[in-house]
Design an enzyme around this catalytic site. Sequence first.
Site, PDB file in Angstrom:
ATOM      1  N   CYS A 186       0.821  -1.204   0.000  1.00 12.85           N
ATOM      2  CA  CYS A 186       0.000   0.000   0.000  1.00 12.85           C
ATOM      3  C   CYS A 186       0.868   1.273   0.000  1.00 12.85           C
ATOM      4  O   CYS A 186       1.497   1.555  -1.005  1.00 12.85           O
ATOM      5  CB  CYS A 186      -0.995  -0.060   1.153  1.00 12.85           C
ATOM      6  SG  CYS A 186      -2.449   0.921   0.821  1.00 12.85           S
ATOM      7  N   HIS A 233      -3.332  -5.032   1.796  1.00 13.16           N
ATOM      8  CA  HIS A 233      -2.668  -5.269   3.090  1.00 13.16           C
ATOM      9  C   HIS A 233      -2.703  -6.741   3.483  1.00 13.16           C
ATOM     10  O   HIS A 233      -3.568  -7.144   4.260  1.00 13.16           O
ATOM     11  CB  HIS A 233      -3.394  -4.486   4.190  1.00 13.16           C
ATOM     12  CG  HIS A 233      -3.162  -3.022   4.179  1.00 13.16           C
ATOM     13  ND1 HIS A 233      -2.221  -2.397   4.967  1.00 13.16           N
ATOM     14  CD2 HIS A 233      -3.756  -2.037   3.472  1.00 13.16           C
ATOM     15  CE1 HIS A 233      -2.241  -1.100   4.762  1.00 13.16           C
ATOM     16  NE2 HIS A 233      -3.174  -0.845   3.849  1.00 13.16           N
ATOM     17  N   GLU A 240      -1.103  -8.204   5.608  1.00 12.13           N
ATOM     18  CA  GLU A 240      -0.787  -8.399   7.033  1.00 12.13           C
ATOM     19  C   GLU A 240      -2.031  -8.277   7.913  1.00 12.13           C
ATOM     20  O   GLU A 240      -1.963  -8.488   9.109  1.00 12.13           O
ATOM     21  CB  GLU A 240       0.310  -7.398   7.475  1.00 12.13           C
ATOM     22  CG  GLU A 240      -0.135  -5.970   7.722  1.00 12.13           C
ATOM     23  CD  GLU A 240      -0.436  -5.178   6.436  1.00 12.13           C
ATOM     24  OE1 GLU A 240      -0.461  -5.752   5.343  1.00 12.13           O
ATOM     25  OE2 GLU A 240      -0.682  -3.960   6.583  1.00 12.13           O
TER      26      GLU A 240
HETATM   27  N1  GLN Z   1      -3.633   6.502   0.940  1.00 10.55           N
HETATM   28  C1  GLN Z   1      -2.350   6.197   1.491  1.00 10.55           C
HETATM   29  C2  GLN Z   1      -1.240   6.966   0.769  1.00 10.55           C
HETATM   30  O1  GLN Z   1      -1.476   7.593  -0.207  1.00 10.55           O
HETATM   31  C3  GLN Z   1      -2.050   4.708   1.452  1.00 10.55           C
HETATM   32  C4  GLN Z   1      -3.051   3.959   2.282  1.00 10.55           C
HETATM   33  C5  GLN Z   1      -2.524   2.729   2.922  1.00 10.55           C
HETATM   34  O2  GLN Z   1      -1.317   2.490   3.010  1.00 10.55           O
HETATM   35  N2  GLN Z   1      -3.442   1.934   3.432  1.00 10.55           N
HETATM   36  O3  GLN Z   1      -0.128   6.934   1.183  1.00 10.55           O
END
Ligand code: GLN
Length: 195
Positions: A77, A174, A176
Site C-alpha cells: 500500500c 494489506h 498483514e
Molecule cells: N492513501 C495512502 C497513501 O497515499 C495509502 C493507504 C494505505 O497504506 N493503506 O499513502
Amino acid sequence: MKIGVLALQGAFIEHIKILRELGVEAVEVRLPEDLAGLDGLIIPGGESTTIGKLATLYGLVEPLRAFAEEKPVWGTCAGMIFMARDIGRDQPLLGLMDIQVERNAFGRQVDSFETGLDVPALNNGQARPFPAVFIRAPRLVAADEEAGVQVLARLEDGTAVAARQGHWLVTSFHPELTGDKRFHQYFLELVRSTT
Ligand code: GLN
C-alpha cells in the site's frame, strides 16, 4: 533469516507479528544502522507522504536505496507508493520500481473494501482466493514490462494491484491484516532465493 520492517509510521507491528509466527527473526527499522545484517525489508502501509518525510528526516532514503539494490524489498500500500518511480506528484520516493502508481485510486465511496484475488504466483487458483484488504489504496497505472516488471494480480476489472520486478515486490492491499500468510511466505521464498 532476518527481516526488517520499516517502522516509521503505519501497519508495521502486524507484519512483524506474521513474520514471527512464520518463525522468522523480525526487527523494526528506524535508523540506517538498523538495516545492517538484514536479508530483506518490508515497507508497510500507512501514509506515504509521512513515511517519505520521516525517511528523509532520519537520513534513510539513500541507505534504503542502497539496501534495495542488493536485497529483496516488499512494499504494501503506502509502501508500494514509496517504492514507485512515478506517482504523478511531488513527494519523497525511493523511486526503485519501474511502475506508475496512482494514490487513493478507488474513490471516496469505496475507500476500503475486501475482495478475493486470484494470484497465480501463489498457485492459489479460484478455489483459494487471497483475501485482499484495500484501504485508501493505490493502483498500478503502468508497469514497464521491458524493464522486467511482472503484474502478479488484477481485480476483475483488470486493475493491476500487485507486481514484482526482480527481487522487489509491491501490493496495493494489506496482506498483514487478514491472517493469511501466503504472501509473506511468497516474499520469504524470494528472500531465500536471493541470499
Ligand atoms: N492513501 C495512502 C497513501 O497515499 C495509502 C493507504 C494505505 O497504506 N493503506 O499513502
